[in-house]
Design a protein around this motif. Structure first.
Motif, short mmCIF file in Angstrom:
data_model
loop_
_atom_site.label_atom_id
_atom_site.label_comp_id
_atom_site.label_asym_id
_atom_site.label_seq_id
_atom_site.Cartn_x
_atom_site.Cartn_y
_atom_site.Cartn_z
N GLY A 49 0.71 -1.19 0.13
CA GLY A 49 0.17 0.03 -0.11
C GLY A 49 0.98 1.30 -0.29
N HIS A 50 0.58 2.30 -0.67
CA HIS A 50 1.23 3.37 -0.78
C HIS A 50 0.39 4.55 -0.77
CE1 HIS A 50 5.23 1.73 -2.51
NE2 HIS A 50 4.35 0.73 -2.91
N THR A 51 0.85 5.75 -0.27
CA THR A 51 0.09 6.82 -0.08
C THR A 51 0.91 8.17 -0.68
OG1 THR A 51 0.82 7.72 2.00
CG2 THR A 51 -0.86 6.00 2.02
N ASP A 52 0.29 9.30 -1.04
CA ASP A 52 1.05 10.35 -1.15
C ASP A 52 1.60 10.92 0.31
OD1 ASP A 52 -1.10 11.93 0.46
OD2 ASP A 52 -2.11 12.43 -1.52
N ASN A 53 1.91 12.22 0.17
CA ASN A 53 2.65 12.86 1.22
C ASN A 53 1.85 13.62 2.34
OD1 ASN A 53 2.68 15.01 -0.03
ND2 ASN A 53 4.89 15.50 0.27
N SER A 54 0.52 13.59 1.84
CA SER A 54 -0.57 14.46 2.86
C SER A 54 -0.51 13.89 4.18
CB SER A 54 -1.70 14.59 2.07
OG SER A 54 -1.72 15.12 0.73
N GLY A 55 -0.46 14.49 5.21
CA GLY A 55 -0.76 14.06 6.54
C GLY A 55 0.42 13.66 7.05
N LYS A 56 0.14 13.14 8.38
CA LYS A 56 1.46 12.52 8.84
C LYS A 56 1.97 11.27 8.55
CE LYS A 56 0.24 14.89 13.28
NZ LYS A 56 -0.09 14.79 14.68
N ALA A 57 3.25 11.07 8.70
CA ALA A 57 3.91 9.82 8.06
C ALA A 57 3.48 8.62 8.96
CB ALA A 57 5.57 10.01 8.24
N ALA A 58 3.43 8.53 10.25
CA ALA A 58 2.79 7.35 10.80
C ALA A 58 1.56 6.95 10.55
CB ALA A 58 2.95 7.80 12.21
N HIS A 59 0.72 7.95 10.22
CA HIS A 59 -0.70 7.50 10.03
C HIS A 59 -0.83 7.15 8.38
CE1 HIS A 59 -5.05 7.80 9.40
NE2 HIS A 59 -5.03 8.59 8.32
N ASN A 60 0.23 7.69 7.55
CA ASN A 60 -0.03 7.08 6.29
C ASN A 60 0.70 5.78 6.19
OD1 ASN A 60 -0.91 9.55 5.17
ND2 ASN A 60 1.18 10.22 4.86
N ILE A 61 1.61 5.36 6.83
CA ILE A 61 1.99 3.99 7.05
C ILE A 61 1.00 2.98 7.62
CG2 ILE A 61 3.54 2.46 8.31
CD1 ILE A 61 5.31 4.03 6.35
N SER A 62 0.20 3.49 8.57
CA SER A 62 -0.76 2.68 9.22
C SER A 62 -1.90 2.48 8.15
CB SER A 62 -1.24 3.26 10.36
OG SER A 62 -2.49 2.60 11.09
N LEU A 63 -2.33 3.53 7.46
CA LEU A 63 -3.48 3.51 6.54
C LEU A 63 -3.01 2.76 5.36
CD1 LEU A 63 -6.39 4.29 5.51
CD2 LEU A 63 -5.24 6.43 4.75
N SER A 64 -1.86 2.73 4.61
CA SER A 64 -1.57 2.11 3.89
C SER A 64 -1.42 0.63 4.15
CB SER A 64 0.03 2.66 2.95
OG SER A 64 0.96 2.55 4.22
N ALA A 94 4.13 7.03 2.44
CA ALA A 94 4.74 7.74 1.14
C ALA A 94 6.31 7.69 1.06
CB ALA A 94 4.22 9.19 1.80
N GLU A 95 6.84 6.63 1.57
CA GLU A 95 8.23 6.62 1.31
C GLU A 95 8.62 6.33 -0.03
OE1 GLU A 95 9.18 3.48 4.16
OE2 GLU A 95 8.78 4.55 5.96
N ARG A 96 8.23 5.88 -0.95
CA ARG A 96 8.49 5.60 -2.39
C ARG A 96 7.61 6.16 -3.29
NH1 ARG A 96 8.84 -0.87 -1.17
NH2 ARG A 96 9.95 -1.02 0.88
N PRO A 97 7.54 7.50 -3.41
CA PRO A 97 6.71 7.98 -4.33
C PRO A 97 7.32 7.78 -5.83
CG PRO A 97 8.29 9.57 -3.48
CD PRO A 97 8.59 8.48 -2.67
N ILE A 98 6.33 7.55 -6.78
CA ILE A 98 6.90 7.31 -8.51
C ILE A 98 6.49 8.72 -9.06
CG2 ILE A 98 6.49 5.06 -8.23
CD1 ILE A 98 3.81 5.37 -9.57
N ALA A 99 6.07 9.82 -8.37
CA ALA A 99 5.72 11.06 -8.86
C ALA A 99 5.69 12.32 -8.00
CB ALA A 99 4.34 11.21 -9.59
N ASP A 100 5.64 13.48 -8.55
CA ASP A 100 5.79 14.61 -7.82
C ASP A 100 4.65 14.82 -6.82
OD1 ASP A 100 6.34 17.17 -6.81
OD2 ASP A 100 6.45 18.34 -8.70
N ASN A 101 4.99 14.95 -5.40
CA ASN A 101 3.91 15.05 -4.75
C ASN A 101 3.36 16.51 -4.38
OD1 ASN A 101 2.80 12.69 -3.22
ND2 ASN A 101 4.98 12.44 -2.57
N ASN A 102 3.95 17.58 -5.30
CA ASN A 102 3.65 18.97 -5.27
C ASN A 102 2.38 19.16 -6.20
OD1 ASN A 102 5.42 19.61 -3.27
ND2 ASN A 102 7.36 19.61 -4.86
N THR A 103 2.19 18.26 -6.97
CA THR A 103 0.86 18.25 -8.06
C THR A 103 0.02 17.33 -7.78
OG1 THR A 103 1.84 16.88 -9.61
CG2 THR A 103 2.66 19.14 -9.71
N ASP A 104 -1.44 17.83 -7.96
CA ASP A 104 -2.49 16.84 -7.96
C ASP A 104 -2.50 15.52 -8.74
OD1 ASP A 104 -3.97 18.75 -6.21
OD2 ASP A 104 -4.93 19.38 -7.87
#
Length: 357
Positions: free
Chosen positions: A290-305, A333-343
């Motif tokens: 599971g992968h997320t973007d970098n919105s929100g807190k890192a710990a929450h993104n890990i748990s959600l993914s 959000a540790e392994r992005p494949i695109a720019d998190n600064n754009t939608d």
């Protein structure tokens, strides 16, 4: 003008309504706000009746009658760009989040209603731009009304009767409304929570304003209700097999409920294809990431993914695939494949990957 002065929204002819200016989360020193003119024309003169008086906490609900959206007139105003309302000058760096398409919850009349579309969540402490709560509220309410918006809530989120009608779990209800599980607060006649509806020919626009926490943070929640634009075609089992053979992994784009591990119905055909892939090759084992973007807190993104990866594994297991052939992992959000600064980049980063073991 002193720091205690109100910042009235003045209409300059028919050119537009004044709004307030832009936002990530970090501490910035207080500055005097600058009022910015937004490009929006005057709304239609027809105005719906004002909503019923707010229901005080503990009081019986005003009504259980279903809300009639057509009671709000269609706006003829020219809308500013999404998310329609700017942030006050000096609030750069405070919380900002949003999705191109998601499910959100609004209060219409005294009912909780699920809507889907493009979302925006922002908040800032009113002390930073040196605004009073009343000034902040009246500025934003005036800007919303200039768009043709009408206040439509008749009950507060913390009303016990409202909570009881919607499952009885206050924390879960506030989470649906994207409100922190803390006491909503606003002194005087300023409402702690207010919900508005702008009926636009391009889709309903729901805007919620609320104040929370001892620091008196103001939150602006916007949903432009619209159908999802299908951007990713269904990947068939044979295409998955080819990608795993060539690259060892493949990115899939599955839809989940907002901030949840519940797989939406429109993504179930992809689960079927994964089942076909594994059924066709009994020796194949995969890791579901599971992968997320970098919105929100890192710990929450890990748990959600991780929770979403586990939901996918569980759904695949329902296709008669042995559990020992599947492994779930949350990457956040540790392994992005695109720019998190754009939608567009954030949308690509929110994915599930199958990795050949």
């Amino acid at each position: 003008m002193t720091s205690r002065s109100l910042l009235p929204l003045l209409l300059l002819g028919t050119l537009g309504a004044l709004t307030l200016a832009a936002c990530k989360r970090k501490e910035v020193p207080p500055v005097v706000p600058t009022v910015v003119v937004a490009a929006a024309s005057a709304p239609a003169t027809s105005v719906a009746p004002a909503p019923a008086a707010m229901v005080a906490p503990g009081a019986a609900p005003a009504s259980s009658k279903a809300f009639d959206i057509t009671s709000v007139p269609m706006s003829s105003a020219t809308m500013p760009p999404f998310p329609y309302l700017d942030m006050p000058a000096g609030t750069d760096g405070y919380h900002k989040d949003g999705k191109d398409f998601d499910r959100a919850w609004v209060i219409a009349g005294d009912e909780l209603r699920a809507v889907e579309g493009r979302t925006s969540e922002r908040w800032f402490p009113v002390s930073v731009p040196k605004m009073s709560i009343l000034s902040a509220f009246r500025n934003y309410e005036a800007a919303i009304k200039s768009m043709g918006g009408v206040r439509v809530d008749t009950v507060q989120p913390l009303d016990p009767a409202f909570i009881a009608r919607n499952g009885g779990d206050q924390e879960a209800l506030l989470k649906k409304l994207a409100i922190p599980n803390i006491h909503l607060s606003a002194p005087g006649d300023t409402p702690a929570f207010s919900q508005y509806l702008v009926r636009s020919p391009k889709g309903n626009i729901w805007i919620a304003l609320f104040f929370f926490d001892d620091d008196l943070n103001m939150s602006i929640e916007v949903v432009h209700e619209q159908a999802m634009e299908q951007t990713v075609a269904l990947v068939k089992a044979d295409a998955m097999a080819a990608a795993l053979s060539k690259d060892g992994h493949i990115a899939l784009y599955l839809n989940f409920d907002k901030d949840s591990d519940v797989i939406r119905a429109d993504s179930l055909p992809a689960i079927d294809e994964i089942g076909k892939l594994l059924a066709a090759d009994p020796s194949l084992k995969v890791r579901v990431e599971g992968h997320t973007d970098n919105s929100g807190k890192a710990a929450h993104n890990i748990s959600l993914s991780r929770a979403r990866a586990e939901s996918v594994v569980k759904a695949i297991g329902g296709k008669q695939i042995a559990r020992d052939r599947l492994k779930a992992e949350g990457v956040g959000a540790e392994r992005p494949i695109a720019d998190n600064n754009t939608d567009e980049g954030r949308a690509k980063n929110r994915r599930v990957e199958l990795v050949k073991i």
